[in-house]
Design an enzyme around this catalytic site. Structure first.
Site, PDB file in Angstrom:
ATOM      1  N   ASP A 125       0.848  -1.192   0.000  1.00 23.68           N
ATOM      2  CA  ASP A 125       0.000   0.000   0.000  1.00 23.68           C
ATOM      3  C   ASP A 125       0.882   1.240   0.000  1.00 23.68           C
ATOM      4  O   ASP A 125       1.608   1.483   0.962  1.00 23.68           O
ATOM      5  CB  ASP A 125      -0.915  -0.019   1.227  1.00 23.68           C
ATOM      6  CG  ASP A 125      -2.033   1.006   1.166  1.00 23.68           C
ATOM      7  OD1 ASP A 125      -1.925   1.975   0.391  1.00 23.68           O
ATOM      8  OD2 ASP A 125      -3.016   0.837   1.907  1.00 23.68           O
ATOM      9  N   ARG A 127      -0.411   4.385  -0.587  1.00 18.66           N
ATOM     10  CA  ARG A 127      -1.235   5.588  -0.447  1.00 18.66           C
ATOM     11  C   ARG A 127      -0.697   6.495   0.652  1.00 18.66           C
ATOM     12  O   ARG A 127      -0.146   6.034   1.643  1.00 18.66           O
ATOM     13  CB  ARG A 127      -2.682   5.196  -0.146  1.00 18.66           C
ATOM     14  CG  ARG A 127      -3.351   4.518  -1.314  1.00 18.66           C
ATOM     15  CD  ARG A 127      -4.726   4.052  -0.977  1.00 18.66           C
ATOM     16  NE  ARG A 127      -4.677   2.979   0.011  1.00 18.66           N
ATOM     17  CZ  ARG A 127      -5.748   2.360   0.495  1.00 18.66           C
ATOM     18  NH1 ARG A 127      -6.958   2.715   0.103  1.00 18.66           N
ATOM     19  NH2 ARG A 127      -5.623   1.386   1.383  1.00 18.66           N
TER      20      ARG A 127
END
Length: 193
Positions: A125, A127
């Site tokens: 991830d 983000r």
């Protein structure tokens, strides 16, 4: 920390209700959106932080639960008559649309979503949530009731200075085609179900 600046806003009538849509831009040119409805000048504003998912949000893919979560969040905000949805341009957990399709191909071969990203050389991830602070500060929002199943998103927002007063689960879109995806989010990424 790069600041995300406000660009423009307009009315956005939807099947859920009449929202105001606001555009924001980072110094690198990446743009993000905020949809607001009703009075958001209060504590613990209902808030969804949603990362862009073209396949789920627009093409109604059954591989994920993104589209149903987006629609459920907009419905909840409209029914609450108050709230904000941040639509962040972070496709494929930050790896981009083309790489997400490459990850899909690896998933078709039996890898889960985390393994697929890692096989492509990415973290599970990528983000980032620091831009949320700039956008929420634009609206003078200091605390939120976050619509999420991801405890790490709560922590990430709190780390950048957003007070998460409450977390509300958002269980939508589970089907037989995304069961492994949702199991992986729970087992490898700590999502609640």
């Amino acid at each position: 920390m790069n600041s995300c600046k406000f660009i423009s806003e307009s009315q956005l009538p939807t099947k859920f209700g009449d929202f105001t849509i606001s555009a924001f831009e980072e110094p690198n040119g990446k743009d993000h959106l905020a949809l607001t409805i009703g009075d958001i000048q209060k504590d613990a504003v209902m808030c969804r932080v949603h990362s862009e998912c073209l396949t789920g949000d627009a093409l109604h893919s059954l591989r994920c639960d993104c589209g149903p979560q987006l629609q459920a969040a907009l419905q909840m905000l409209a029914e609450n008559k108050s709230g904000i949805l941040l639509y962040l341009r972070q496709e494929g957990r930050g790896i981009g649309l083309v790489n997400k399709i490459r990850a899909y191909a690896l998933q078709d071969q039996g890898h889960d979503t985390v393994e697929a990203n890692e096989l492509l050389g990415f973290a599970a991830d990528l983000r980032e949530y620091n831009i949320c602070l700039d956008i929420l500060q634009h609206f003078q929002i200091s605390s939120v009731n976050l619509l999420t199943n991801n405890p790490k998103k709560v922590s990430a927002l709190e780390e950048v200075g957003i007070s998460v007063i409450k977390r509300t689960s958002l269980h939508e879109g589970e089907n037989e085609k995304n069961k492994n995806y949702l199991d992986t989010k729970r087992d490898k990424m700590g999502h609640l179900r």
